[in-house]
Design a protein around this motif. Structure first.
Motif, PDB file in Angstrom:
ATOM      1  N   PRO A 215       0.831  -1.207   0.000  1.00 39.70           N
ATOM      2  CA  PRO A 215       0.000   0.000   0.000  1.00 39.70           C
ATOM      3  C   PRO A 215       0.871   1.265   0.000  1.00 39.70           C
ATOM      4  O   PRO A 215       1.926   1.289   0.627  1.00 39.70           O
ATOM      5  CB  PRO A 215      -0.800  -0.106   1.298  1.00 39.70           C
ATOM      6  CG  PRO A 215      -0.123  -1.133   2.120  1.00 39.70           C
ATOM      7  CD  PRO A 215       0.656  -2.012   1.203  1.00 39.70           C
ATOM      8  N   MET A 216       0.421   2.274  -0.702  1.00 43.33           N
ATOM      9  CA  MET A 216       1.171   3.539  -0.773  1.00 43.33           C
ATOM     10  C   MET A 216       0.182   4.698  -0.839  1.00 43.33           C
ATOM     11  O   MET A 216      -0.802   4.633  -1.577  1.00 43.33           O
ATOM     12  CB  MET A 216       2.061   3.550  -2.026  1.00 43.33           C
ATOM     13  CG  MET A 216       2.792   4.881  -2.246  1.00 43.33           C
ATOM     14  SD  MET A 216       4.007   4.793  -3.594  1.00 43.33           S
ATOM     15  CE  MET A 216       2.926   4.706  -5.025  1.00 43.33           C
ATOM     16  N   TYR A 217       0.433   5.732  -0.062  1.00 44.90           N
ATOM     17  CA  TYR A 217      -0.367   6.960  -0.129  1.00 44.90           C
ATOM     18  C   TYR A 217       0.515   8.064  -0.705  1.00 44.90           C
ATOM     19  O   TYR A 217       1.697   8.166  -0.347  1.00 44.90           O
ATOM     20  CB  TYR A 217      -0.837   7.419   1.252  1.00 44.90           C
ATOM     21  CG  TYR A 217      -1.539   6.382   2.090  1.00 44.90           C
ATOM     22  CD1 TYR A 217      -2.398   5.440   1.532  1.00 44.90           C
ATOM     23  CD2 TYR A 217      -1.352   6.359   3.480  1.00 44.90           C
ATOM     24  CE1 TYR A 217      -3.048   4.505   2.323  1.00 44.90           C
ATOM     25  CE2 TYR A 217      -1.999   5.430   4.279  1.00 44.90           C
ATOM     26  CZ  TYR A 217      -2.836   4.500   3.697  1.00 44.90           C
ATOM     27  OH  TYR A 217      -3.464   3.584   4.492  1.00 44.90           O
ATOM     28  N   VAL A 218      -0.058   8.875  -1.540  1.00 41.77           N
ATOM     29  CA  VAL A 218       0.674  10.020  -2.092  1.00 41.77           C
ATOM     30  C   VAL A 218      -0.169  11.269  -1.860  1.00 41.77           C
ATOM     31  O   VAL A 218      -1.368  11.275  -2.164  1.00 41.77           O
ATOM     32  CB  VAL A 218       0.947   9.830  -3.604  1.00 41.77           C
ATOM     33  CG1 VAL A 218       1.738  11.013  -4.159  1.00 41.77           C
ATOM     34  CG2 VAL A 218       1.703   8.533  -3.855  1.00 41.77           C
ATOM     35  N   ILE A 219       0.453  12.283  -1.295  1.00 43.35           N
ATOM     36  CA  ILE A 219      -0.263  13.519  -0.979  1.00 43.35           C
ATOM     37  C   ILE A 219       0.509  14.687  -1.575  1.00 43.35           C
ATOM     38  O   ILE A 219       1.676  14.903  -1.227  1.00 43.35           O
ATOM     39  CB  ILE A 219      -0.394  13.703   0.552  1.00 43.35           C
ATOM     40  CG1 ILE A 219      -0.978  12.425   1.172  1.00 43.35           C
ATOM     41  CG2 ILE A 219      -1.268  14.901   0.892  1.00 43.35           C
ATOM     42  CD1 ILE A 219      -0.708  12.290   2.646  1.00 43.35           C
ATOM     43  N   CYS A 220      -0.124  15.410  -2.490  1.00 42.89           N
ATOM     44  CA  CYS A 220       0.530  16.543  -3.137  1.00 42.89           C
ATOM     45  C   CYS A 220      -0.081  17.845  -2.666  1.00 42.89           C
ATOM     46  O   CYS A 220      -1.304  18.015  -2.708  1.00 42.89           O
ATOM     47  CB  CYS A 220       0.379  16.439  -4.657  1.00 42.89           C
ATOM     48  SG  CYS A 220       1.215  15.008  -5.329  1.00 42.89           S
ATOM     49  N   GLY A 221       0.779  18.742  -2.236  1.00 44.24           N
ATOM     50  CA  GLY A 221       0.311  20.034  -1.756  1.00 44.24           C
ATOM     51  C   GLY A 221      -0.126  20.950  -2.884  1.00 44.24           C
ATOM     52  O   GLY A 221       0.071  20.647  -4.069  1.00 44.24           O
TER      53      GLY A 221
ATOM     54  N   ARG B 171       3.076  22.681   1.028  1.00 42.60           N
ATOM     55  CA  ARG B 171       3.993  23.004  -0.067  1.00 42.60           C
ATOM     56  C   ARG B 171       4.877  21.771  -0.252  1.00 42.60           C
ATOM     57  O   ARG B 171       5.617  21.407   0.653  1.00 42.60           O
ATOM     58  CB  ARG B 171       4.879  24.194   0.323  1.00 42.60           C
ATOM     59  CG  ARG B 171       4.101  25.475   0.629  1.00 42.60           C
ATOM     60  CD  ARG B 171       5.017  26.529   1.251  1.00 42.60           C
ATOM     61  NE  ARG B 171       5.411  26.165   2.603  1.00 42.60           N
ATOM     62  CZ  ARG B 171       4.756  26.546   3.706  1.00 42.60           C
ATOM     63  NH1 ARG B 171       3.683  27.308   3.619  1.00 42.60           N
ATOM     64  NH2 ARG B 171       5.177  26.173   4.889  1.00 42.60           N
ATOM     65  N   GLY B 172       4.725  21.103  -1.360  1.00 41.32           N
ATOM     66  CA  GLY B 172       5.518  19.901  -1.580  1.00 41.32           C
ATOM     67  C   GLY B 172       4.687  18.640  -1.464  1.00 41.32           C
ATOM     68  O   GLY B 172       3.457  18.704  -1.429  1.00 41.32           O
ATOM     69  N   GLN B 173       5.375  17.496  -1.378  1.00 40.89           N
ATOM     70  CA  GLN B 173       4.706  16.210  -1.488  1.00 40.89           C
ATOM     71  C   GLN B 173       5.095  15.285  -0.339  1.00 40.89           C
ATOM     72  O   GLN B 173       6.200  15.381   0.178  1.00 40.89           O
ATOM     73  CB  GLN B 173       5.087  15.492  -2.789  1.00 40.89           C
ATOM     74  CG  GLN B 173       4.783  16.209  -4.062  1.00 40.89           C
ATOM     75  CD  GLN B 173       5.656  17.426  -4.310  1.00 40.89           C
ATOM     76  OE1 GLN B 173       5.159  18.524  -4.527  1.00 40.89           O
ATOM     77  NE2 GLN B 173       6.963  17.248  -4.251  1.00 40.89           N
ATOM     78  N   VAL B 174       4.188  14.367  -0.012  1.00 45.50           N
ATOM     79  CA  VAL B 174       4.477  13.328   0.971  1.00 45.50           C
ATOM     80  C   VAL B 174       4.129  11.975   0.359  1.00 45.50           C
ATOM     81  O   VAL B 174       3.033  11.794  -0.175  1.00 45.50           O
ATOM     82  CB  VAL B 174       3.679  13.547   2.275  1.00 45.50           C
ATOM     83  CG1 VAL B 174       3.954  12.415   3.260  1.00 45.50           C
ATOM     84  CG2 VAL B 174       4.025  14.884   2.914  1.00 45.50           C
ATOM     85  N   ILE B 175       5.096  11.056   0.413  1.00 44.09           N
ATOM     86  CA  ILE B 175       4.854   9.670  -0.017  1.00 44.09           C
ATOM     87  C   ILE B 175       4.860   8.824   1.251  1.00 44.09           C
ATOM     88  O   ILE B 175       5.813   8.897   2.034  1.00 44.09           O
ATOM     89  CB  ILE B 175       5.976   9.158  -0.956  1.00 44.09           C
ATOM     90  CG1 ILE B 175       6.112  10.062  -2.184  1.00 44.09           C
ATOM     91  CG2 ILE B 175       5.739   7.710  -1.360  1.00 44.09           C
ATOM     92  CD1 ILE B 175       7.395   9.797  -2.994  1.00 44.09           C
ATOM     93  N   ILE B 176       3.799   8.060   1.467  1.00 44.18           N
ATOM     94  CA  ILE B 176       3.722   7.239   2.684  1.00 44.18           C
ATOM     95  C   ILE B 176       3.619   5.765   2.313  1.00 44.18           C
ATOM     96  O   ILE B 176       2.727   5.370   1.548  1.00 44.18           O
ATOM     97  CB  ILE B 176       2.486   7.633   3.537  1.00 44.18           C
ATOM     98  CG1 ILE B 176       2.525   9.125   3.895  1.00 44.18           C
ATOM     99  CG2 ILE B 176       2.420   6.781   4.797  1.00 44.18           C
ATOM    100  CD1 ILE B 176       1.292   9.623   4.650  1.00 44.18           C
ATOM    101  N   LEU B 177       4.534   4.957   2.860  1.00 42.52           N
ATOM    102  CA  LEU B 177       4.439   3.495   2.746  1.00 42.52           C
ATOM    103  C   LEU B 177       4.125   2.991   4.157  1.00 42.52           C
ATOM    104  O   LEU B 177       5.031   2.868   4.992  1.00 42.52           O
ATOM    105  CB  LEU B 177       5.752   2.909   2.220  1.00 42.52           C
ATOM    106  CG  LEU B 177       6.135   3.320   0.790  1.00 42.52           C
ATOM    107  CD1 LEU B 177       7.574   2.941   0.480  1.00 42.52           C
ATOM    108  CD2 LEU B 177       5.200   2.699  -0.232  1.00 42.52           C
TER     109      LEU B 177
END
Ligand SMILES: [Zn+2]
Length: 310
Positions: free
Chosen positions: A27-33, A70-76
């Protein structure tokens, strides 16, 4: 959509999958600001019974607001997914390996080595900073602390140390590890830290909130969000002794978390079935207890206790 294309978007969240092999993904979550900025990678569940980090990862996906980022977060959130469902201590059940010392991985290796390889190839590349969320395993009592590198390039060490200082945990501990998810990242020039909160195979909402706040402090440092809150004082541990069991036996720790120990003080004993002392562990210097094993039965080579000093 592949990860690179997701990261080019603005103001969006995805629940996605990170492909390891043709048949295995995580599973992976991606959050873009809404605005451009740095990319933070958050990993959890490298060890299957360290629950606070996994719950924090899930909560972050829910609570992070793209509009304020501002920016991105990738969560595993669940790297050792099989270990989590199997309640497996430290290892990936399929190959018996500890994901925290199989880096660098191998494309043609066992499943742990393939996971490591995929992370190096497809995740590290995007990261301006990486935080790996851990805790004590189900047999360990653990103080809240953050490990930061001292054997990466100077710039990487400095950025990671400054980040570690911002986290509201009792100790920041110098680390020379190189073969784990975060530590190999530092060898690949990615500033990274490893956070430890919780232990003993338990979790509490207050610990999850604490871990979440640590990530917010880090995101503030990286200028991804604004998060200002008072932090408690933190000690830098520059020297640590990691004692391991020198025999199979019954383990009797004689200390508690955060306790100051004096040089020569008894830390614990391993006894045999007849209650005879096989091995006694004493403090090599005045220091503080960072974590220790609570399981009664230990085998040769098992971690027993870690203590350190400023
Ligand atoms: Zn761990």
């Amino acid at each position: 959509m592949d990860l690179k294309s997701m990261l080019e978007q603005k103001n969006k969240k995805w629940k996605s999958e990170f492909k390891i092999t043709e048949t295995h993904s995580l599973p992976m979550y991606v959050i873009c600001g809404k605005e451009t900025g740095k990319t933070l990678v958050i990993t959890a569940g490298v060890h299957g019974c360290e629950y606070v980090g996994m719950l924090t990862a899930r909560k972050l996906y829910k609570n992070l607001n793209c509009q304020e980022m501002r920016g991105q977060v990738i969560i595993l959130p669940l790297i050792n997914e099989e270990g989590f469902y199997e309640e497996s201590k430290q290892i990936v059940p399929m190959d018996g390996k500890n994901l925290n010392n199989v880096f660098p991985g191998r494309a043609d290796g066992t499943i742990s080595e393939k996971i490591a390889y995929a992370i190096e190839k497809d995740i590290y590349y995007h990261a301006d900073f990486l935080i790996d969320l851990h805790g004590g395993d189900y047999n360990e009592k653990m103080s809240s602390l953050v490990f930061f590198p001292v054997e990466a390039k100077e710039r990487v060490n400095a950025i990671a140390k400054e980040a570690a200082k911002r986290l509201p945990v009792s100790y920041r501990v110098q680390s020379i590890a190189k073969d784990g998810l975060y530590s190999y990242g530092t060898q690949c020039d990615i500033p990274a830290v490893l956070l430890e909160i919780g232990g003993e195979g338990k979790w509490q909402e207050s610990e999850v909130t604490h871990c979440e706040k640590c990530v917010y402090h880090l995101m503030d440092y990286l200028k991804i969000i604004d998060f200002k809150e008072e932090r408690s004082s933190q000690k830098e541990i520059t020297q640590v002794i990691y004692e391991v069991a020198q025999a199979n036996g019954f383990w009797y720790p004689m200390i508690s978390l955060g306790k100051y120990v004096s040089k020569g003080e008894i830390l614990g004993e391993i006894r045999n079935l007849e209650d005879e002392v096989l091995k006694r562990y004493t403090a090599a210097f005045d220091g503080e207890i960072l974590y220790y094993t609570v399981a009664l039965g230990v085998k040769e080579g098992d971690s027993l206790i870690a203590y350190g000093r400023e």
